[in-house]
Write a protein that holds these residues in place. Structure first.
Motif, PDB file in Angstrom:
ATOM      1  N   GLU A  87      -7.011   8.636  -4.999  1.00  0.00           N
ATOM      2  CA  GLU A  87      -6.525   9.709  -5.878  1.00  0.00           C
ATOM      3  C   GLU A  87      -6.376   9.244  -7.326  1.00  0.00           C
ATOM      4  O   GLU A  87      -6.390  10.070  -8.244  1.00  0.00           O
ATOM      5  CB  GLU A  87      -5.168  10.236  -5.379  1.00  0.00           C
ATOM      6  CG  GLU A  87      -5.191  10.817  -3.975  1.00  0.00           C
ATOM      7  CD  GLU A  87      -4.921   9.770  -2.909  1.00  0.00           C
ATOM      8  OE1 GLU A  87      -4.589  10.135  -1.777  1.00  0.00           O
ATOM      9  OE2 GLU A  87      -5.053   8.564  -3.220  1.00  0.00           O
ATOM     10  N   ARG A  88      -6.229   7.916  -7.535  1.00  0.00           N
ATOM     11  CA  ARG A  88      -6.009   7.405  -8.882  1.00  0.00           C
ATOM     12  C   ARG A  88      -7.183   6.520  -9.335  1.00  0.00           C
ATOM     13  O   ARG A  88      -7.015   5.608 -10.138  1.00  0.00           O
ATOM     14  CB  ARG A  88      -4.693   6.623  -8.947  1.00  0.00           C
ATOM     15  CG  ARG A  88      -3.488   7.455  -8.527  1.00  0.00           C
ATOM     16  CD  ARG A  88      -2.190   6.710  -8.670  1.00  0.00           C
ATOM     17  NE  ARG A  88      -1.872   6.440 -10.062  1.00  0.00           N
ATOM     18  CZ  ARG A  88      -0.737   5.834 -10.461  1.00  0.00           C
ATOM     19  NH1 ARG A  88       0.153   5.457  -9.561  1.00  0.00           N
ATOM     20  NH2 ARG A  88      -0.520   5.606 -11.733  1.00  0.00           N
ATOM     21  N   ARG A  89      -8.346   6.803  -8.784  1.00  0.00           N
ATOM     22  CA  ARG A  89      -9.522   5.984  -9.063  1.00  0.00           C
ATOM     23  C   ARG A  89      -9.841   5.926 -10.560  1.00  0.00           C
ATOM     24  O   ARG A  89     -10.118   4.849 -11.104  1.00  0.00           O
ATOM     25  CB  ARG A  89     -10.732   6.541  -8.302  1.00  0.00           C
ATOM     26  CG  ARG A  89     -11.987   5.690  -8.415  1.00  0.00           C
ATOM     27  CD  ARG A  89     -13.144   6.346  -7.671  1.00  0.00           C
ATOM     28  NE  ARG A  89     -12.824   6.593  -6.281  1.00  0.00           N
ATOM     29  CZ  ARG A  89     -12.992   5.685  -5.317  1.00  0.00           C
ATOM     30  NH1 ARG A  89     -13.470   4.487  -5.627  1.00  0.00           N
ATOM     31  NH2 ARG A  89     -12.692   5.988  -4.065  1.00  0.00           N
TER      32      ARG A  89
ATOM     33  N   LEU B 102       1.715   2.213  -3.663  1.00  0.00           N
ATOM     34  CA  LEU B 102       0.700   2.225  -4.715  1.00  0.00           C
ATOM     35  C   LEU B 102       0.533   3.594  -5.365  1.00  0.00           C
ATOM     36  O   LEU B 102       0.373   3.700  -6.578  1.00  0.00           O
ATOM     37  CB  LEU B 102      -0.651   1.763  -4.142  1.00  0.00           C
ATOM     38  CG  LEU B 102      -0.784   0.261  -3.827  1.00  0.00           C
ATOM     39  CD1 LEU B 102      -2.114  -0.017  -3.128  1.00  0.00           C
ATOM     40  CD2 LEU B 102      -0.683  -0.559  -5.099  1.00  0.00           C
ATOM     41  N   LEU B 103       0.557   4.639  -4.564  1.00  0.00           N
ATOM     42  CA  LEU B 103       0.271   5.976  -5.081  1.00  0.00           C
ATOM     43  C   LEU B 103       1.282   6.405  -6.153  1.00  0.00           C
ATOM     44  O   LEU B 103       0.923   7.097  -7.110  1.00  0.00           O
ATOM     45  CB  LEU B 103       0.250   6.990  -3.943  1.00  0.00           C
ATOM     46  CG  LEU B 103      -0.223   8.404  -4.297  1.00  0.00           C
ATOM     47  CD1 LEU B 103      -1.651   8.366  -4.833  1.00  0.00           C
ATOM     48  CD2 LEU B 103      -0.136   9.319  -3.070  1.00  0.00           C
ATOM     49  N   ASP B 104       2.523   5.976  -6.008  1.00  0.00           N
ATOM     50  CA  ASP B 104       3.574   6.392  -6.933  1.00  0.00           C
ATOM     51  C   ASP B 104       3.872   5.354  -8.002  1.00  0.00           C
ATOM     52  O   ASP B 104       4.861   5.482  -8.730  1.00  0.00           O
ATOM     53  CB  ASP B 104       4.862   6.703  -6.156  1.00  0.00           C
ATOM     54  CG  ASP B 104       4.684   7.853  -5.184  1.00  0.00           C
ATOM     55  OD1 ASP B 104       3.992   8.826  -5.556  1.00  0.00           O
ATOM     56  OD2 ASP B 104       5.207   7.774  -4.054  1.00  0.00           O
TER      57      ASP B 104
ATOM     58  N   SER C 253      -9.038   0.867  -5.822  1.00  0.00           N
ATOM     59  CA  SER C 253      -9.386   2.290  -5.794  1.00  0.00           C
ATOM     60  C   SER C 253      -9.547   2.779  -4.356  1.00  0.00           C
ATOM     61  O   SER C 253      -9.229   3.929  -4.040  1.00  0.00           O
ATOM     62  CB  SER C 253     -10.676   2.540  -6.574  1.00  0.00           C
ATOM     63  OG  SER C 253     -10.522   2.213  -7.930  1.00  0.00           O
TER      64      SER C 253
ATOM     65  N   ILE D 135      -6.085   3.703  -3.012  1.00  0.00           N
ATOM     66  CA  ILE D 135      -5.528   4.951  -3.559  1.00  0.00           C
ATOM     67  C   ILE D 135      -6.641   5.694  -4.314  1.00  0.00           C
ATOM     68  O   ILE D 135      -6.675   5.695  -5.551  1.00  0.00           O
ATOM     69  CB  ILE D 135      -4.320   4.679  -4.485  1.00  0.00           C
ATOM     70  CG1 ILE D 135      -4.594   3.489  -5.427  1.00  0.00           C
ATOM     71  CG2 ILE D 135      -3.063   4.458  -3.698  1.00  0.00           C
ATOM     72  CD1 ILE D 135      -3.506   3.287  -6.466  1.00  0.00           C
TER      73      ILE D 135
ATOM     74  N   LYS E 206       0.807  -1.227   0.000  1.00  0.00           N
ATOM     75  CA  LYS E 206       0.000   0.000   0.000  1.00  0.00           C
ATOM     76  C   LYS E 206       0.840   1.277   0.000  1.00  0.00           C
ATOM     77  O   LYS E 206       0.512   2.237  -0.704  1.00  0.00           O
ATOM     78  CB  LYS E 206      -0.950  -0.018   1.195  1.00  0.00           C
ATOM     79  CG  LYS E 206      -1.870   1.206   1.245  1.00  0.00           C
ATOM     80  CD  LYS E 206      -2.804   1.149   2.446  1.00  0.00           C
ATOM     81  CE  LYS E 206      -3.674   2.405   2.507  1.00  0.00           C
ATOM     82  NZ  LYS E 206      -4.588   2.364   3.687  1.00  0.00           N
TER      83      LYS E 206
END
Length: 478
Positions: free
Chosen positions: A438-440, A199-201, A433, A436, A196
């Motif tokens: 933000e990247r849905r 994941l965002l990057d 989703s 993260i 986790k």
């Protein structure tokens, strides 16, 4: 053994890769190292399973079968005890005993077998031989609790890390997606929790690989469910489902990297991220882990039951509508026999999916016989809308009635081993989703690509099984 079919399975591996490349976002970037090592790892697993270590798979199946039998203890207690007809012994045929059958034959009309009849004079009334809700769904609950307990005891993590290192070193993919892919051998979307923080990057290619791994493998919590459906005709199915789960992960990386090549700079490239554990005082004790996992299994079992009821009901409704339309608009044929069109509209969704999957089924090298090929294509096609359960049930019926060969049973059982259906789409897309948000939108745009990549990956595992199949019935555990 038919060498032509083995050759066809080998060519099918190339053909499936070519199909994935045709849908690539950038055809100029071809991940050769991922392709060669991904297929190579599958070949190694196939060689072990079907060549050097067939006895290993048999031993693994025997071990898992003991666990499967143990998983029914709770269900038997809840649904009638040791003599329960709802959760009967695997070899128990509910019905009249020997004396009752003798009286029935003496006083009544003797039993006469007819073509296609699967009953015998000694099995006049199978009764509740297998009730899905009382046999399979409790196993999901038990296995969910068991896996949770094994994770709490730190018995699965070393195995996951070992697989992750192999994937990362050989295919030169990022450590985070390697870890997620390895964890998918045992888990579903929960595997993404371990990575986790990264994941965002992650790059678009990494996210697609993680989703593809979710679609292309099965969680150990449902292994018992699928194994129970085929165990009567495929005794060593449990061990083969494990090997299929392992074998499909490299194929998932191959297909996802062909569809969405890596053009970015993954942050975990070259190393495996550590799975950060909480403090010991905050971790649940083993019993809490077992019960908590079982409660998660209850949610999963209820979800499976709800999905089956809703999806099969909708399929039946759609089929009924099309059947009515075809009867009213087209009418009956002049001869009184059903026409090809009316036969198609009698079961339109299954037939349409069978037509779409026919070329892909052919590439697995299942058979050169048209009827057998079509039957296998119908089974594979049903999975997209109806989940894996009805197709595995149908596969078992086809094998039991002798309508398909042992080779077809083996290949299709591997090709079905995955979550590549619409029911899982919302679970995986929504689950990732949620981690993260933000990247849905980007994750949603990757959903169908990952579903397609996972489908091709499971078919590639079927090709590997077909490549190494030499007609040895012992592979099936018989």
């Amino acid at each position: 053994m038919n060498p032509i079919l083995n050759l066809l399975s080998l060519l099918g591996i190339v053909g499936l890769c070519f199909i994935a490349w045709l849908g690539s976002e950038d055809r100029r970037v071809i991940p050769w190292k991922v392709i060669f090592w991904g297929i190579g790892l599958q070949m190694v697993v196939g060689l072990i399973v079907f060549g050097l270590g067939s006895s290993l798979i048999e031993g693994l199946s025997n071990l898992l079968n003991v666990v499967l039998d143990a998983s029914e203890a709770g269900a038997k207690f809840l649904f009638g005890g040791a003599s329960s007809m709802l959760v009967a012994e695997p070899n128990f045929a509910a019905g009249p005993g020997p004396a009752g059958r003798w009286i029935a034959r003496t006083v009544g009309t003797p039993f006469v077998a007819v073509a296609g009849d699967r009953l015998s004079p000694d099995n006049l009334n199978p009764g509740f031989a297998y009730v899905l809700a009382f046999r399979a769904l409790p196993q999901v609950i038990f296995f969910s609790g068991l896996v949770s307990l094994l994770y709490r005891l730190n018995l699965i993590q070393p195995v996951v890390k070992w697989f992750a290192i192999i994937f990362q070193k050989t295919m030169n993919i990022s450590g985070a997606e390697s870890m997620a892919g390895a964890a998918n051998i045992f888990l579903g979307i929960e595997s993404a929790i371990a990575i986790k923080p990264f994941l965002l990057d992650m790059t678009r290619s990494e996210l697609c690989a993680i989703l593809t791994s979710c679609f292309g493998s099965i969680a150990s919590s449902v292994l018992a469910l699928y194994a129970g459906l085929l165990r009567p005709t495929f005794p060593s199915i449990a061990g083969h489902l494990v090997s299929a789960s392992i074998m499909t992960i490299p194929a998932c990386f191959v297909m996802s990297k062909l569809l969405i090549p890596e053009t970015g700079d993954p942050k975990t490239l070259g190393h495996i991220p550590e799975d950060e554990e909480g403090e010991s005082s905050e971790r649940p004790n083993p019993m809490d882990s077992l019960i908590g996992g079982a409660l998660d299994g209850v949610k999963m079992a209820v979800g499976i039951a709800a999905a089956i009821i809703a999806i099969l009901g909708m399929v039946a409704l759609i089929n009924a509508v099309f059947t009515t339309i075809s009867t009213v608009v087209l009418g009956a044929s002049p001869s009184g026999e059903p026409s090809l069109i009316t036969e198609f509209f009698a079961n339109p969704l299954a037939n349409l999916m069978g037509m779409l999957f026919l070329p892909l089924t052919f590439l697995t090298g299942v058979s050169l016989d048209w009827q057998e090929l079509w039957s296998c294509s119908l089974v594979l096609g049903r999975r997209l809308f109806e989940t894996n359960i009805p197709p595995y049930q149908q596969l078992g019926r086809l094998a039991l009635s002798g309508e398909i060969s042992d080779r077809a049973l083996l290949i299709i059982s591997y090709a079905l081993c995955g979550f590549t259906h619409f029911a899982s789409y919302g679970i995986f897309i929504g689950g990732l989703s949620g981690l993260i948000p933000e990247r849905r939108n980007e994750i949603a745009s990757l959903g169908f690509k990952a579903l397609w990549a996972g489908t091709l990956a499971t078919l590639m595992s079927g090709c590997i099984a077909g490549l190494f199949d030499i007609g040895n019935a012992a592979v099936l555990g018989r």
